[in-house]
Design a protein around this motif. Sequence first.
Motif, PDB file in Angstrom:
ATOM      1  N   ASN A  29      -5.003  55.096 -22.710  1.00 53.57           N
ATOM      2  CA  ASN A  29      -5.376  53.722 -23.034  1.00 53.57           C
ATOM      3  C   ASN A  29      -4.516  53.211 -24.180  1.00 53.57           C
ATOM      4  N   SER A  30      -4.012  52.019 -24.015  1.00 52.42           N
ATOM      5  CA  SER A  30      -3.152  51.320 -24.972  1.00 52.42           C
ATOM      6  C   SER A  30      -1.703  51.819 -24.944  1.00 52.42           C
ATOM      7  N   TYR A  31      -1.399  52.803 -24.131  1.00 51.15           N
ATOM      8  CA  TYR A  31      -0.015  53.232 -23.996  1.00 51.15           C
ATOM      9  C   TYR A  31       0.756  52.267 -23.105  1.00 51.15           C
ATOM     10  N   VAL A  32       2.071  52.291 -23.271  1.00 45.98           N
ATOM     11  CA  VAL A  32       2.986  51.574 -22.397  1.00 45.98           C
ATOM     12  C   VAL A  32       3.623  52.602 -21.463  1.00 45.98           C
ATOM     13  N   MET A  33       3.549  52.340 -20.175  1.00 43.13           N
ATOM     14  CA  MET A  33       4.107  53.236 -19.172  1.00 43.13           C
ATOM     15  C   MET A  33       5.332  52.586 -18.536  1.00 43.13           C
ATOM     16  N   GLY A  34       6.245  53.396 -18.080  1.00 44.99           N
ATOM     17  CA  GLY A  34       7.403  52.751 -17.484  1.00 44.99           C
ATOM     18  C   GLY A  34       8.355  53.704 -16.814  1.00 44.99           C
ATOM     19  N   TRP A  35       9.512  53.153 -16.523  1.00 43.21           N
ATOM     20  CA  TRP A  35      10.564  53.899 -15.828  1.00 43.21           C
ATOM     21  C   TRP A  35      11.918  53.643 -16.487  1.00 43.21           C
ATOM     22  N   LYS A  42      26.390  58.157 -16.344  1.00 43.24           N
ATOM     23  CA  LYS A  42      25.941  57.058 -17.198  1.00 43.24           C
ATOM     24  C   LYS A  42      24.774  57.487 -18.066  1.00 43.24           C
ATOM     25  N   GLU A  43      24.508  56.687 -19.070  1.00 44.73           N
ATOM     26  CA  GLU A  43      23.379  56.969 -19.951  1.00 44.73           C
ATOM     27  C   GLU A  43      22.067  56.562 -19.277  1.00 44.73           C
ATOM     28  N   ARG A  44      20.987  57.167 -19.740  1.00 45.26           N
ATOM     29  CA  ARG A  44      19.669  56.808 -19.243  1.00 45.26           C
ATOM     30  C   ARG A  44      19.328  55.407 -19.739  1.00 45.26           C
ATOM     31  N   GLU A  45      18.875  54.555 -18.825  1.00 45.86           N
ATOM     32  CA  GLU A  45      18.619  53.167 -19.191  1.00 45.86           C
ATOM     33  C   GLU A  45      17.214  52.724 -18.795  1.00 45.86           C
ATOM     34  N   PHE A  46      16.723  51.757 -19.543  1.00 43.77           N
ATOM     35  CA  PHE A  46      15.413  51.161 -19.286  1.00 43.77           C
ATOM     36  C   PHE A  46      15.447  50.419 -17.951  1.00 43.77           C
ATOM     37  N   VAL A  47      14.354  50.553 -17.182  1.00 37.30           N
ATOM     38  CA  VAL A  47      14.227  49.824 -15.924  1.00 37.30           C
ATOM     39  C   VAL A  47      13.027  48.878 -15.987  1.00 37.30           C
ATOM     40  N   ALA A  48      11.849  49.415 -16.272  1.00 37.01           N
ATOM     41  CA  ALA A  48      10.641  48.588 -16.250  1.00 37.01           C
ATOM     42  C   ALA A  48       9.570  49.241 -17.097  1.00 37.01           C
ATOM     43  N   ALA A  49       8.632  48.419 -17.556  1.00 34.55           N
ATOM     44  CA  ALA A  49       7.517  48.917 -18.350  1.00 34.55           C
ATOM     45  C   ALA A  49       6.300  48.033 -18.125  1.00 34.55           C
ATOM     46  N   THR A  50       5.133  48.635 -18.338  1.00 39.25           N
ATOM     47  CA  THR A  50       3.884  47.901 -18.209  1.00 39.25           C
ATOM     48  C   THR A  50       2.886  48.394 -19.245  1.00 39.25           C
ATOM     49  N   SER A  51       2.057  47.482 -19.711  1.00 34.79           N
ATOM     50  CA  SER A  51       0.954  47.912 -20.551  1.00 34.79           C
ATOM     51  C   SER A  51      -0.052  48.665 -19.695  1.00 34.79           C
ATOM     52  N   TRP A  52      -0.925  49.421 -20.337  1.00 35.36           N
ATOM     53  CA  TRP A  52      -1.903  50.204 -19.577  1.00 35.36           C
ATOM     54  C   TRP A  52      -2.822  49.307 -18.755  1.00 35.36           C
ATOM     55  N   THR A  68       8.827  45.983  -8.830  1.00 34.89           N
ATOM     56  CA  THR A  68       7.525  45.600  -9.373  1.00 34.89           C
ATOM     57  C   THR A  68       6.829  46.841  -9.885  1.00 34.89           C
ATOM     58  N   ILE A  69       6.416  46.798 -11.141  1.00 31.29           N
ATOM     59  CA  ILE A  69       5.699  47.925 -11.735  1.00 31.29           C
ATOM     60  C   ILE A  69       4.225  47.573 -11.824  1.00 31.29           C
ATOM     61  N   THR A  70       3.377  48.514 -11.441  1.00 30.64           N
ATOM     62  CA  THR A  70       1.930  48.281 -11.460  1.00 30.64           C
ATOM     63  C   THR A  70       1.211  49.527 -11.954  1.00 30.64           C
ATOM     64  N   MET A  71       0.007  49.306 -12.441  1.00 29.34           N
ATOM     65  CA  MET A  71      -0.845  50.389 -12.932  1.00 29.34           C
ATOM     66  C   MET A  71      -2.068  50.548 -12.051  1.00 29.34           C
ATOM     67  N   GLU A  72      -2.488  51.793 -11.849  1.00 29.33           N
ATOM     68  CA  GLU A  72      -3.787  52.063 -11.233  1.00 29.33           C
ATOM     69  C   GLU A  72      -4.536  52.922 -12.248  1.00 29.33           C
ATOM     70  N   LYS A  73      -5.247  52.253 -13.124  1.00 33.54           N
ATOM     71  CA  LYS A  73      -5.854  52.930 -14.269  1.00 33.54           C
ATOM     72  C   LYS A  73      -6.838  54.009 -13.856  1.00 33.54           C
ATOM     73  N   ALA A  74      -7.600  53.762 -12.794  1.00 34.74           N
ATOM     74  CA  ALA A  74      -8.611  54.719 -12.363  1.00 34.74           C
ATOM     75  C   ALA A  74      -7.995  56.058 -11.985  1.00 34.74           C
ATOM     76  N   LYS A  75      -6.746  56.029 -11.546  1.00 34.42           N
ATOM     77  CA  LYS A  75      -6.068  57.263 -11.151  1.00 34.42           C
ATOM     78  C   LYS A  75      -5.037  57.714 -12.171  1.00 34.42           C
ATOM     79  N   ASN A  76      -4.933  56.988 -13.270  1.00 37.73           N
ATOM     80  CA  ASN A  76      -3.894  57.295 -14.267  1.00 37.73           C
ATOM     81  C   ASN A  76      -2.512  57.352 -13.627  1.00 37.73           C
ATOM     82  N   GLN A  77      -2.244  56.383 -12.802  1.00 38.18           N
ATOM     83  CA  GLN A  77      -0.959  56.368 -12.115  1.00 38.18           C
ATOM     84  C   GLN A  77      -0.239  55.035 -12.328  1.00 38.18           C
TER      85      GLN A  77
END
Length: 121
Positions: A29-35, A42-52, A68-77
């Motif tokens: 909870n309150s973490y930012v998740m992303g890819w 090449k260097e590792r680069e930011f793609v996408a992020a979402t709030s919890w 499109t980045i999405t969260m499924e909080k109930a599954k922690n995914q």
Amino acid sequence: VQLQAFGGGLVQAGGSLRLSCAASGRTFNSYVMGWFRQAPGKEREFVAATSWTGGWTDYTDSVKGRFTITMEKAKNQVYQQMTSLTPEDTAVYYCNADRSVTYSASQMRYWGQGTLVTVSS
């Protein structure tokens, strides 16, 4: 903390893939998740992020309108739906998590293992 990413594979240009990342080992909870992604040579680069909550998202310019980045909080995914893929999207994609949005790979707190996405022309 464990972040387990899966869903990569080989797809033709113009195709779609969905990546998934399962998070476990703490309360996110309150973490930012992303890819992030890392293409060969090449260097590792930011793609996408979402709030919890999913109420905030951000994307690198090259994927806006296609990913499109999405969260499924109930599954922690967290998911990343990728459409209109091009060979330039070929990379190892890494799931990640941090207490706030982080655009620098060197400062990211938690990483999952990568999943390879290969887009053929």
